[in-house]
Design a protein around this motif. Structure first.
Motif, PDB file in Angstrom:
ATOM      1  N   GLN A  29       0.842  -1.193   0.000  1.00 26.42           N
ATOM      2  CA  GLN A  29       0.000   0.000   0.000  1.00 26.42           C
ATOM      3  C   GLN A  29       0.885   1.254   0.000  1.00 26.42           C
ATOM      4  O   GLN A  29       1.805   1.373   0.823  1.00 26.42           O
ATOM      5  CB  GLN A  29      -0.924  -0.002   1.214  1.00 26.42           C
ATOM      6  N   PRO A  30       0.621   2.173  -0.898  1.00 24.56           N
ATOM      7  CA  PRO A  30       1.471   3.367  -1.028  1.00 24.56           C
ATOM      8  C   PRO A  30       1.602   4.189   0.255  1.00 24.56           C
ATOM      9  O   PRO A  30       2.616   4.855   0.444  1.00 24.56           O
ATOM     10  CB  PRO A  30       0.774   4.175  -2.132  1.00 24.56           C
ATOM     11  N   VAL A  31       0.625   4.129   1.134  1.00 28.33           N
ATOM     12  CA  VAL A  31       0.677   4.923   2.363  1.00 28.33           C
ATOM     13  C   VAL A  31       1.920   4.599   3.197  1.00 28.33           C
ATOM     14  O   VAL A  31       2.474   5.479   3.856  1.00 28.33           O
ATOM     15  CB  VAL A  31      -0.620   4.729   3.196  1.00 28.33           C
ATOM     16  N   LEU A  36       4.397   7.169   5.778  1.00 24.14           N
ATOM     17  CA  LEU A  36       5.158   6.688   6.937  1.00 24.14           C
ATOM     18  C   LEU A  36       6.658   6.716   6.694  1.00 24.14           C
ATOM     19  O   LEU A  36       7.436   6.484   7.613  1.00 24.14           O
ATOM     20  CB  LEU A  36       4.718   5.276   7.325  1.00 24.14           C
ATOM     21  N   GLY A  37       7.052   6.962   5.476  1.00 27.14           N
ATOM     22  CA  GLY A  37       8.475   7.066   5.176  1.00 27.14           C
ATOM     23  C   GLY A  37       9.227   5.754   5.224  1.00 27.14           C
ATOM     24  O   GLY A  37      10.445   5.739   5.422  1.00 27.14           O
ATOM     25  N   VAL A  38       8.513   4.626   5.018  1.00 21.35           N
ATOM     26  CA  VAL A  38       9.221   3.351   4.917  1.00 21.35           C
ATOM     27  C   VAL A  38      10.099   3.443   3.677  1.00 21.35           C
ATOM     28  O   VAL A  38       9.635   3.859   2.612  1.00 21.35           O
ATOM     29  CB  VAL A  38       8.229   2.172   4.803  1.00 21.35           C
ATOM     30  N   PRO A  39      11.366   3.105   3.798  1.00 18.49           N
ATOM     31  CA  PRO A  39      12.249   3.191   2.639  1.00 18.49           C
ATOM     32  C   PRO A  39      11.743   2.307   1.493  1.00 18.49           C
ATOM     33  O   PRO A  39      11.441   1.131   1.702  1.00 18.49           O
ATOM     34  CB  PRO A  39      13.597   2.680   3.151  1.00 18.49           C
ATOM     35  N   GLY A  44      13.277  -2.238   2.792  1.00 20.65           N
ATOM     36  CA  GLY A  44      12.018  -1.685   3.263  1.00 20.65           C
ATOM     37  C   GLY A  44      10.827  -2.516   2.825  1.00 20.65           C
ATOM     38  O   GLY A  44       9.909  -2.794   3.618  1.00 20.65           O
ATOM     39  N   ARG A  45      10.830  -2.930   1.576  1.00 24.19           N
ATOM     40  CA  ARG A  45       9.734  -3.769   1.066  1.00 24.19           C
ATOM     41  C   ARG A  45       9.732  -5.125   1.760  1.00 24.19           C
ATOM     42  O   ARG A  45       8.667  -5.643   2.120  1.00 24.19           O
ATOM     43  CB  ARG A  45       9.839  -3.910  -0.443  1.00 24.19           C
ATOM     44  N   PHE A  46      10.930  -5.706   1.961  1.00 21.61           N
ATOM     45  CA  PHE A  46      11.002  -6.992   2.670  1.00 21.61           C
ATOM     46  C   PHE A  46      10.412  -6.858   4.069  1.00 21.61           C
ATOM     47  O   PHE A  46       9.660  -7.726   4.511  1.00 21.61           O
ATOM     48  CB  PHE A  46      12.455  -7.492   2.761  1.00 21.61           C
ATOM     49  N   ASP A  47      10.744  -5.776   4.771  1.00 18.52           N
ATOM     50  CA  ASP A  47      10.250  -5.624   6.135  1.00 18.52           C
ATOM     51  C   ASP A  47       8.735  -5.516   6.195  1.00 18.52           C
ATOM     52  O   ASP A  47       8.105  -6.051   7.108  1.00 18.52           O
ATOM     53  CB  ASP A  47      10.915  -4.431   6.821  1.00 18.52           C
ATOM     54  N   LEU A  48       8.136  -4.839   5.234  1.00 20.26           N
ATOM     55  CA  LEU A  48       6.676  -4.754   5.224  1.00 20.26           C
ATOM     56  C   LEU A  48       6.039  -6.093   4.866  1.00 20.26           C
ATOM     57  O   LEU A  48       5.029  -6.486   5.463  1.00 20.26           O
ATOM     58  CB  LEU A  48       6.209  -3.664   4.261  1.00 20.26           C
TER      59      LEU A  48
END
Length: 179
Positions: A29-31, A36-39, A44-48
């Protein structure tokens, strides 16, 4: 094992991939990146993805249904099959893929345990701290870690309300993230 045994699916494999796909969709999700400034990086994508898949795997594993363990394993297997494919598509050599996937597995496992422990004890501040360390490597934009923790708490509660029959059928909807 006969030749046909090579072509049979594992129990819950199809549902595992469908559920994992839902977790990936929720993580994209782009939010998360815009607000939230997730890299927007591989890490960053792996963590989400790890957060959302971990929430799902832990929800499934908590279910008393005797199929829960196999279904949770199927989601986990789907995640790491996808990680393997993605690494290969990025050009990681065959000899290095196994080592990279192992490190990703260890990272996922540690994160899932930390997030689950905080969620089960109601420690939203502890969850925010774990997310800050993992998602932003310690320096999140102001208010982002507590907000992501609140999103995770809401998703965890929503997942608890999903009937196990829906999960076994490969159906789950993560709640939308409020903008």
């Amino acid at each position: 094992m006969g030749l046909l045994g090579l072509f049979t699916r594992k129990p819950h494999e199809r549902a595992g991939f469908a559920l994992y796909g839902a977790a990936v969709g929720a993580a994209r999700q782009p939010v998360f990146f815009a607000e939230l400034g997730v890299p927007d990086t591989l890490d960053g994508r792996f963590d989400l993805v790890a957060l959302h898949t971990g929430l799902l795997v832990c929800r499934i594993a908590r279910d008393p249904d005797p199929r829960a363990k196999d279904l949770a394993q199927a989601v986990f297997d789907a995640m790491f099959a996808d990680m393997d494919v993605n690494l290969r598509e990025m050009g990681v050599g065959d000899l290095a893929v196994g080592k990279r996937v192992k490190r990703m597995w260890e990272a996922f496992h540690g994160r899932a345990q930390a997030y689950e422990a905080a969620l089960r004890t109601g420690d939203e501040a502890g969850l925010a701290g774990a997310l800050a360390r993992n998602v932003w490597r310690g320096e999140p934009p102001e208010g982002s870690a507590p907000r992501l923790a609140a999103i995770a708490v809401a998703a965890d509660a929503a997942l608890d309300r999903v009937p196990f029959a829906e999960l076994v059928a490969g159906r789950v909807d993560f709640p939308p993230v409020p903008a």
